[in-house]
Design a protein around this motif. Structure first.
Motif, PDB file in Angstrom:
ATOM      1  N   ARG A 147      19.327   1.244   5.529  1.00 58.26           N
ATOM      2  CA  ARG A 147      18.543   0.468   4.570  1.00 58.26           C
ATOM      3  C   ARG A 147      19.482  -0.462   3.798  1.00 58.26           C
ATOM      4  O   ARG A 147      20.703  -0.331   3.873  1.00 58.26           O
ATOM      5  CB  ARG A 147      17.854   1.414   3.574  1.00 58.26           C
ATOM      6  CG  ARG A 147      17.031   2.497   4.219  1.00 58.26           C
ATOM      7  CD  ARG A 147      15.589   2.057   4.430  1.00 58.26           C
ATOM      8  NE  ARG A 147      14.899   3.043   5.257  1.00 58.26           N
ATOM      9  CZ  ARG A 147      14.034   3.947   4.765  1.00 58.26           C
ATOM     10  NH1 ARG A 147      13.769   3.977   3.482  1.00 58.26           N
ATOM     11  NH2 ARG A 147      13.444   4.789   5.573  1.00 58.26           N
ATOM     12  N   TYR A 165      10.244  13.810   4.265  1.00 57.84           N
ATOM     13  CA  TYR A 165       9.314  12.837   3.696  1.00 57.84           C
ATOM     14  C   TYR A 165      10.027  11.684   2.996  1.00 57.84           C
ATOM     15  O   TYR A 165       9.534  10.569   2.986  1.00 57.84           O
ATOM     16  CB  TYR A 165       8.368  13.527   2.693  1.00 57.84           C
ATOM     17  CG  TYR A 165       7.136  14.123   3.355  1.00 57.84           C
ATOM     18  CD1 TYR A 165       5.998  13.339   3.573  1.00 57.84           C
ATOM     19  CD2 TYR A 165       7.116  15.439   3.761  1.00 57.84           C
ATOM     20  CE1 TYR A 165       4.877  13.871   4.180  1.00 57.84           C
ATOM     21  CE2 TYR A 165       5.998  15.989   4.364  1.00 57.84           C
ATOM     22  CZ  TYR A 165       4.875  15.198   4.572  1.00 57.84           C
ATOM     23  OH  TYR A 165       3.770  15.716   5.163  1.00 57.84           O
ATOM     24  N   HIS A 166      11.163  11.972   2.384  1.00 55.83           N
ATOM     25  CA  HIS A 166      11.757  10.971   1.500  1.00 55.83           C
ATOM     26  C   HIS A 166      13.017  10.357   2.060  1.00 55.83           C
ATOM     27  O   HIS A 166      13.728   9.680   1.340  1.00 55.83           O
ATOM     28  CB  HIS A 166      12.028  11.591   0.118  1.00 55.83           C
ATOM     29  CG  HIS A 166      10.783  12.017  -0.586  1.00 55.83           C
ATOM     30  ND1 HIS A 166      10.144  11.225  -1.519  1.00 55.83           N
ATOM     31  CD2 HIS A 166      10.019  13.123  -0.458  1.00 55.83           C
ATOM     32  CE1 HIS A 166       9.056  11.844  -1.958  1.00 55.83           C
ATOM     33  NE2 HIS A 166       8.958  13.009  -1.312  1.00 55.83           N
ATOM     34  N   ARG A 201       6.010  19.494  -4.475  1.00 55.13           N
ATOM     35  CA  ARG A 201       5.573  18.218  -5.055  1.00 55.13           C
ATOM     36  C   ARG A 201       4.535  18.474  -6.148  1.00 55.13           C
ATOM     37  O   ARG A 201       4.552  17.880  -7.204  1.00 55.13           O
ATOM     38  CB  ARG A 201       4.983  17.309  -3.985  1.00 55.13           C
ATOM     39  CG  ARG A 201       5.992  16.701  -3.010  1.00 55.13           C
ATOM     40  CD  ARG A 201       7.042  15.803  -3.662  1.00 55.13           C
ATOM     41  NE  ARG A 201       6.544  14.832  -4.605  1.00 55.13           N
ATOM     42  CZ  ARG A 201       6.039  13.645  -4.282  1.00 55.13           C
ATOM     43  NH1 ARG A 201       5.979  13.284  -3.020  1.00 55.13           N
ATOM     44  NH2 ARG A 201       5.608  12.817  -5.192  1.00 55.13           N
ATOM     45  N   GLY A 224      -0.040  12.563   5.582  1.00 58.05           N
ATOM     46  CA  GLY A 224       0.109  11.846   4.324  1.00 58.05           C
ATOM     47  C   GLY A 224      -0.674  12.525   3.215  1.00 58.05           C
ATOM     48  O   GLY A 224      -1.174  13.648   3.371  1.00 58.05           O
ATOM     49  N   SER A 231       2.074   9.941  -5.232  1.00 55.64           N
ATOM     50  CA  SER A 231       2.042   9.397  -3.875  1.00 55.64           C
ATOM     51  C   SER A 231       2.921  10.227  -2.952  1.00 55.64           C
ATOM     52  O   SER A 231       3.825  10.927  -3.401  1.00 55.64           O
ATOM     53  CB  SER A 231       2.528   7.945  -3.879  1.00 55.64           C
ATOM     54  OG  SER A 231       3.925   7.929  -4.141  1.00 55.64           O
ATOM     55  N   PRO A 254       5.178   9.505   0.392  1.00 55.03           N
ATOM     56  CA  PRO A 254       5.667   8.370   1.177  1.00 55.03           C
ATOM     57  C   PRO A 254       5.317   8.515   2.657  1.00 55.03           C
ATOM     58  O   PRO A 254       5.081   9.618   3.138  1.00 55.03           O
ATOM     59  CB  PRO A 254       7.178   8.430   0.980  1.00 55.03           C
ATOM     60  CG  PRO A 254       7.464   9.841   0.623  1.00 55.03           C
ATOM     61  CD  PRO A 254       6.257  10.372  -0.081  1.00 55.03           C
ATOM     62  N   VAL A 255       5.274   7.402   3.341  1.00 48.46           N
ATOM     63  CA  VAL A 255       5.158   7.444   4.800  1.00 48.46           C
ATOM     64  C   VAL A 255       6.585   7.496   5.327  1.00 48.46           C
ATOM     65  O   VAL A 255       7.340   6.546   5.186  1.00 48.46           O
ATOM     66  CB  VAL A 255       4.429   6.203   5.343  1.00 48.46           C
ATOM     67  CG1 VAL A 255       4.413   6.235   6.870  1.00 48.46           C
ATOM     68  CG2 VAL A 255       3.032   6.141   4.779  1.00 48.46           C
ATOM     69  N   PRO A 256       6.987   8.650   5.862  1.00 49.30           N
ATOM     70  CA  PRO A 256       8.404   8.778   6.215  1.00 49.30           C
ATOM     71  C   PRO A 256       8.783   7.956   7.442  1.00 49.30           C
ATOM     72  O   PRO A 256       7.958   7.695   8.307  1.00 49.30           O
ATOM     73  CB  PRO A 256       8.563  10.271   6.495  1.00 49.30           C
ATOM     74  CG  PRO A 256       7.202  10.804   6.718  1.00 49.30           C
ATOM     75  CD  PRO A 256       6.212   9.851   6.153  1.00 49.30           C
ATOM     76  N   SER A 257      10.033   7.577   7.465  1.00 51.75           N
ATOM     77  CA  SER A 257      10.566   6.866   8.625  1.00 51.75           C
ATOM     78  C   SER A 257      11.990   7.338   8.861  1.00 51.75           C
ATOM     79  O   SER A 257      12.779   7.453   7.919  1.00 51.75           O
ATOM     80  CB  SER A 257      10.564   5.362   8.368  1.00 51.75           C
ATOM     81  OG  SER A 257      11.501   4.737   9.232  1.00 51.75           O
ATOM     82  N   LYS A 272      10.997   5.867 -10.498  1.00 47.27           N
ATOM     83  CA  LYS A 272      12.247   6.248  -9.851  1.00 47.27           C
ATOM     84  C   LYS A 272      13.375   6.035 -10.843  1.00 47.27           C
ATOM     85  O   LYS A 272      13.437   5.005 -11.522  1.00 47.27           O
ATOM     86  CB  LYS A 272      12.460   5.393  -8.611  1.00 47.27           C
ATOM     87  CG  LYS A 272      13.468   6.018  -7.669  1.00 47.27           C
ATOM     88  CD  LYS A 272      13.605   5.160  -6.424  1.00 47.27           C
ATOM     89  CE  LYS A 272      14.783   5.644  -5.610  1.00 47.27           C
ATOM     90  NZ  LYS A 272      15.219   4.641  -4.648  1.00 47.27           N
TER      91      LYS A 272
END
Lengths: 235, 281, 235
Positions: A210, A114-115, B172, A180, A199, A201-204, B184
């Motif tokens: 990055r 996910y992260h 989570r 999600g 929240s 995240p929307v994983p990619s 963060k």
């Protein structure tokens, strides 16, 4: 005159098809088969009737077995039977043993999925517990995660992401297909007692680095941490 | 009901032996027990076991035992039991039982003995044939240099998507409720800063510009404030502990740091005031 | 995982299609030569391409080797190469003198083989002696016999039978191939408790317990009496 057609079997001499196979070939076969060590021509000759051309007989035996699953070979001047080189695969047994991932490893994998891209320190932060190096190592062994790069931050920690093998194992088209927040809630996996601002995240798993990632130095993770290439990618 | 033979036999079971005489425990010349001896005696009759005279055999056996007894050979108990039994059988065979209806008839007993002998003879016959076969590692041989099968194990890890999702959701959920800190974390901790400073002053005894050293950590511009702030706080702490000295020419001028040196006047100063004379700020 | 099978051998003319020695014979040769133990048809088939007539190929291989110094034989239903029986004169010099069994042990072994499952009391009754304990121990040490179970009778005595190692040592495909078994059956001497003419029991090393046998308690005979598993129950 028409040449006579002859049926040639590997164990038959073409020129004297009807002729008896010399007895010394049987004797040599038996001795070489039973011996615990390769035998030299001298000790073979000592067992054979006098006057036998041992070397000639061995060469003939070698020819007879050349096309077989077992060959007669000479090693260091001594003779022995060996499995034909092209059949060595027959003599290895490959088995697959199914192992279950530990709870800690699955949790770590979920965070990475996910992260991603995510460092070990960040995984620990998210899990609220120390993540052992073992969990990450096991996940690297599964081939489901891969080191992506290094975070541009003090200590330059390695960032991890998921691999194609991860997608194929979990039957996902893309890592973005992971459910999600709303879906996790809807399925009851997450309950309503969540703080505001929570929240998912929307994983990619986009392989492009990055902005806060540096590439890995070539070869720097080849010290047993990364599984060999043919393992990472296979299904 | 006993026969004279029986009486005689039992009376003589314990032969008188001079005290110093050696006692020989004899397997009666290598016989494997009384049945074996009987079989050997039967073979001497050179007739089919089916037609053998049990009576004659019993006589021979008893005579043999008697002979051994005369030679003062100590017989194994098995032989004596068989002798007693044969003597009994013989008496029953000789005196047809008029008033002994209980148990087996003497004929049945004789047939049973003959059957036992036949079975022993038969098993000996097949044992001989069995051991006449080519035996492994004596007459025939297996491959002298077997090539072992290499066993390669490939682990296959199992985990389902459900495992994955529930693991994610659960942790989570747990951490979100345990400490609600969602921002963060981009701070450089005091511990990290202190560690970096200690490395810095350990490396060189001379004055070093703090900001130049710190810049090597500040790759990400957004991290600059937290790195500077943590480092400054840590350096004050290190100065207070008397580990480090700090120097600044003027307000907003660069800060210099170095490891603290022990001076003479300080050695006399027992008060333990941390800051040295040149270390202001 | 498996390399592609090579069907065409370099030394063969493609035109000789009819005479081509099937590749499975090579594969079988290689496997059977390499293995230290006899192999059953099922495990051989598992290594061969699908659809191969394993039994047929083995029979053909057996014929090919029949006249050679090494023969293909079936032992306890499994296949293995052995030196030809008539060549013992050539090979026996090599062997260390094996310990000779006593007459009592030989007789006891025969009784166990032909009468199995059998108890010690029954062995003693057949031999007419009460001292066969030593023989049974010696035989257990050879690995040729094994405790099978317990007879459902007073005292629950242990029943004995022969092992695969027994078949292997004497080169037997099955207990039913014991020499002289037919005559013995015909004469009705296999079971003295029954008058001749009644149903004749046949020896069986079938590990399935008979109606009058109970299983052994686990570990009860593990006190050094029983040879290690790889000796008794080897594959």
């Amino acid at each position: 005159m028409m040449p006579r057609l002859q049926v040639v079997r590997p164990d038959e001499e073409p020129d004297d098809a009807g002729q008896e196979r010399p007895e010394e070939l049987r004797l040599l076969e038996a001795m070489l088969f039973a011996s615990a060590d390769p035998l030299d021509e001298k000790s073979l000759a000592a067992r054979l009737p006098q006057g036998v051309d041992v070397h000639g007989a061995l060469i003939r035996l070698q020819e007879e077995y050349a096309a077989r699953g077992v060959n007669l070979v000479r090693i260091g001047g001594k003779w022995t039977f060996r499995t034909a080189g092209d059949l060595s695969w027959l003599l290895s047994k490959e088995t697959v043993e199914t192992r279950k991932l530990s709870r800690a490893a699955i949790e770590t994998l979920a965070i990475i999925a996910y992260h991603q891209p995510v460092t070990r320190a960040e995984i620990e932060e998210l899990r609220g517990v120390t993540t052992s190096k073992g969990s990450v190592d096991v996940l690297l062994e599964t081939g489901w995660i891969r080191p992506r790069g290094r975070r541009k931050s003090p200590g330059r920690p390695v960032t991890y992401g998921t691999s194609e093998a991860f997608l194929s194992h979990f039957g996902l088209d893309a890592v973005g297909d992971l459910p999600g927040l709303e879906e996790l809630k809807g399925s009851g996996l997450l309950d309503g007692r969540l703080p505001p601002g929570f929240s998912v995240p929307v994983p990619s798993d986009d392989p492009a680095l990055r902005d806060d990632e540096d590439p890995l130095e070539p070869g720097e993770l080849d010290l047993g941490l990364v599984p060999p290439p043919e393992r990472t990618g296979d299904k | 009901m006993t026969s004279p033979e029986d009486n005689k036999f039992e009376a003589d079971l314990l032969p008188e032996r001079a005290a110093g005489e050696p006692a020989l425990v004899v397997d009666v010349e290598g016989f494997e027990g009384p049945l074996d001896l009987l079989l050997a005696l039967a073979r001497q009759q050179k007739v089919d076991l089916a037609k053998i005279s049990i009576l004659a055999l019993a006589d021979q056996y008893l005579a043999f035992i008697e002979e051994a007894r005369k030679l003062r050979l100590e017989l194994a108990a098995d032989y004596l039991v068989m002798a007693a039994w044969l003597a009994y059988l013989k008496s029953r065979l000789l005196l047809p039982d008029a008033d002994a209806p209980e148990g087996q008839s003497a004929e049945d007993m004789a047939i049973a003995l003959a059957l036992r002998l036949k079975r022993l003879e038969a098993i000996r016959g097949v044992a001989e044939r069995l051991f006449g076969r080519p035996q492994l590692d004596r007459e025939v041989f297996a491959r002298g240099q077997p090539e072992p099968i290499a066993h390669i194990k490939h682990p296959q890890w199992s985990a389902t998507l459900y495992d994955l999702l529930s693991a994610y959701a659960q942790q989570r959920q747990k951490t979100a409720l345990a400490h609600v800190r969602l921002a963060k974390r981009t701070v450089w901790s005091l511990a990290e800063a202190r560690e970096a400073l200690e490395r810095l002053i350990g490396r060189t005894p001379d004055w070093t510009r703090l900001d130049e050293y710190l810049i090597s950590f500040v790759v990400e511009p957004s991290l600059a404030p937290t790195v500077f702030a943590s480092s400054f706080a840590s350096s004050l702490e290190l100065v207070r502990e008397g580990v480090m000295e700090m120097h600044q020419h003027a307000p907003f001028a660069p800060l210099y740091v170095r490891k603290r040196r022990v001076t003479e006047n300080e050695a006399a100063d027992s008060g333990g005031v941390a800051a040295p004379s040149e270390g202001r700020e």
